[in-house]
Design a protein around this motif. Structure first.
Motif, PDB file in Angstrom:
ATOM      1  N   THR A  81      36.226  11.808  72.867  1.00  9.63           N
ATOM      2  CA  THR A  81      35.156  10.951  72.616  1.00  9.63           C
ATOM      3  C   THR A  81      35.745   9.844  71.401  1.00  9.63           C
ATOM      4  OG1 THR A  81      33.253  12.547  71.780  1.00  9.63           O
ATOM      5  CG2 THR A  81      33.083  11.289  73.953  1.00  9.63           C
ATOM      6  N   GLU A  82      35.644  10.841  69.840  1.00  6.15           N
ATOM      7  CA  GLU A  82      35.799  10.283  69.036  1.00  6.15           C
ATOM      8  C   GLU A  82      36.753   9.705  68.306  1.00  6.15           C
ATOM      9  OE1 GLU A  82      32.929  11.316  67.754  1.00  6.15           O
ATOM     10  OE2 GLU A  82      33.598  11.436  66.225  1.00  6.15           O
ATOM     11  N   ARG A 137      35.592   6.188  69.914  1.00  3.05           N
ATOM     12  CA  ARG A 137      34.515   5.037  68.773  1.00  3.05           C
ATOM     13  C   ARG A 137      35.411   4.855  67.562  1.00  3.05           C
ATOM     14  NH1 ARG A 137      30.518   7.184  65.010  1.00  3.05           N
ATOM     15  NH2 ARG A 137      31.517   9.514  64.805  1.00  3.05           N
ATOM     16  N   TYR A 138      36.539   5.997  67.163  1.00  2.66           N
ATOM     17  CA  TYR A 138      37.554   5.465  66.271  1.00  2.66           C
ATOM     18  C   TYR A 138      38.045   3.701  66.762  1.00  2.66           C
ATOM     19  CZ  TYR A 138      39.777   5.101  61.903  1.00  2.66           C
ATOM     20  OH  TYR A 138      40.791   5.716  60.481  1.00  2.66           O
ATOM     21  N   LYS A 145      37.795   1.936  68.288  1.00  2.00           N
ATOM     22  CA  LYS A 145      36.655   0.689  68.427  1.00  2.00           C
ATOM     23  C   LYS A 145      36.321   0.646  67.541  1.00  2.00           C
ATOM     24  CE  LYS A 145      32.521  -0.961  70.878  1.00  2.00           C
ATOM     25  NZ  LYS A 145      30.825   0.479  71.380  1.00  2.00           N
ATOM     26  N   VAL A 168      32.744   4.498  59.890  1.00  2.00           N
ATOM     27  CA  VAL A 168      33.553   4.992  61.022  1.00  2.00           C
ATOM     28  C   VAL A 168      35.581   4.596  60.312  1.00  2.00           C
ATOM     29  CG1 VAL A 168      34.342   5.145  63.095  1.00  2.00           C
ATOM     30  CG2 VAL A 168      31.853   4.732  62.217  1.00  2.00           C
TER      31      VAL A 168
END
Lengths: 321, 321
Positions: free
Chosen positions: A264-265, A268-269, A271, A280
């Motif tokens: 998930t990270e 997210r990173y 994006k 982030v």
């Protein structure tokens, strides 16, 4: 008037200033701007994306620029060196790993080989392995690097290999004071990253550039967080200096937790990076951000650093009373 | 011929070189030697052993020297400042903690207050709190320190407070190249530790001095091991740079284990220190050890650094072609 050193002679350039080959940030436009201003622009080939590199070399057009790679990454894809050499770069720049597997081909092509190192021992080995120029990179540099600091590292490397090759200072230099200081230490020039990260032609996100210009050198950190988040398997001796942010604060003390949550990270990173969300996404600059207070083009940066340094050098004897 | 700066004017000294007040290492003999050679010697009062300090001040005799304390430690024993001020030191030197509780008494005594800091924010606060001189200490320094590196920290602090007070560079400087570089960065002088740690008058163990002279800057580390081993409760923002050795390698990744074993490890450490066993006892020097290759007296060190720097400054305009 200009500053003449062993570096400007060896590369036949006007000013002893090199653009750091920041992966994905130092593209063809920025590298061209630095070369056309009299320094040497180096495209940041990074981990070796052939299409990206080819596109950026096209943007550089007829301007002579260098090409930089991350050495341990190039070792996984050594054929990319032939692609790079076919463009007859002004210099090849290798950092983070032993150059012995690549130096013979680069020397055979008669292209100057610049090796960036982080310790005195690495400098000795790189010169023995065929480097023409050594960049001594201190820990204050933005991006990947090691643990030693520029001010004591440069003269130590000059003492070790300075009779054989020019030594260039990197890490913490963003203005003419830094260039003049580096020359006093025995360096033949400087390599700058952070100040060009924030430049007009840099490929960094506009919001990342704004954050760099507003940033404080008190607020950077060396960490492996963003390498783990991007699933890039960097050797343990190097990590990456960036501005601190929420994401790095969250994971800096818990890399194993980040690894468990990478599914998930990582998205997210990525994006956040594409959106320029600097809470982030990492702003990859070093401690020299204190000295970066302007939105300038690459050529203006080269000219400003040189003219500031010239004033300091010209007036140096006036300190003697 | 000598180098004139805002520091030499303010302190009325000949050379812009300060001896770092290394706790238990910079005694009266070394401080006197540095002052008598034209710099400023500062006795390392450290954690505040009154008898030791009095003895070393006696050894300094009529030579004007400064006195240094660890600020957070002095806060636990503030009366020691009166003892120090009664000796009318040439300057008071405070590092590692806020000076606001001490500055008024020092200023009232009309003694220059030198505050050593490790960040730009600390520099602004120290000047607001009454410092007359700021020492900008980089992470490459030996002994206790912070995380920022000298080369970018000095110009950032000069930009922040340099119009109000002289700024001195510390960390990584052990020869005339470092002094000349510091002056280019806008510093008004340098503070040196490691090179004096190895000097004849230093109170370090002879075997520790030998290890410093033989040491490599590639082989130092910042750690809290020896503070934990000595049961000294340092605030977390500062740790101590030393040469690596067996003892530090053993405990660097396991400070809790060291705490559990301190009843045996502390006496082992103290015994090793008294015996000059450098596999266990820390050689407290920084990354500048590469530049320390001679067994010299304190006065010879001051003279050498100044004459080397003078050559570099005098010839600086010749780089302009």
């Amino acid at each position: 008037m200009s500053i003449k050193t062993a570096l400007t002679s060896l590369l036949d350039i006007e000013h002893p200033i090199l653009l750091a080959p920041m992966a994905g940030v130092s593209g063809g436009a920025l590298a061209s701007a630095v070369t056309n201003a009299g320094g040497l622009g180096v495209i940041g080939g990074g981990y070796g994306d052939r299409d990206w590199l080819t596109g950026e070399l096209l943007k550089a057009g007829n301007t002579q620029v260098g090409i930089g790679f991350i050495t341990w990454s190039l070792q996984k894809n050594p054929g990319l060196l032939d692609v790079a050499l076919a463009y007859r770069p002004k210099a090849m720049f290798l950092s983070f790993g032993d150059i012995d597997g690549f130096a013979p081909r680069i020397r055979q092509a008669e292209i100057p080989l610049i090796a960036q190192v982080q310790t005195v021992a690495q400098a000795r080995k790189a010169v023995a392995d065929g480097a023409d120029i050594i960049v001594a990179q201190g820990t204050e540099a933005g991006g990947h690097g090691g643990g030693r600091a520029t001010l004591p590292l440069v003269p130590a490397i000059v003492d070790a290999v300075g009779k054989q090759v020019p030594v260039i200072a990197a890490g913490g230099i963003a203005d003419g004071r830094g260039l003049a200081a580096a020359l006093m230490l025995g360096a033949s020039g400087v390599l700058c990253g952070s100040v060009f990260y924030a430049s007009e032609e840099s490929l960094a996100h506009p919001k990342s550039k704004e954050a760099a210009i507003a940033g404080s050198g008190d607020n950077t950190v060396r960490s492996s967080v963003i390498d783990v988040a991007r699933e890039i398997d960097w050797p343990a001796q190097w990590n990456i200096r960036t501005l601190k942010n929420t994401f790095i604060d969250q994971w800096h003390g818990d890399l194993d937790g980040l690894r468990r949550n990478v599914a998930t990270e990582m998205p997210r990173y990525v994006k956040a990076r594409d959106a320029g969300d600097v809470d982030v996404s990492a702003v990859i600059v070093g401690e020299a951000v204190d000295l970066i207070r302007r939105d300038e083009g690459g050529a203006a940066i080269v000219q400003r650093i040189v003219s500031e340094a010239e004033v300091h050098l010209r007036h140096a004897p006036q300190m003697l009373g």
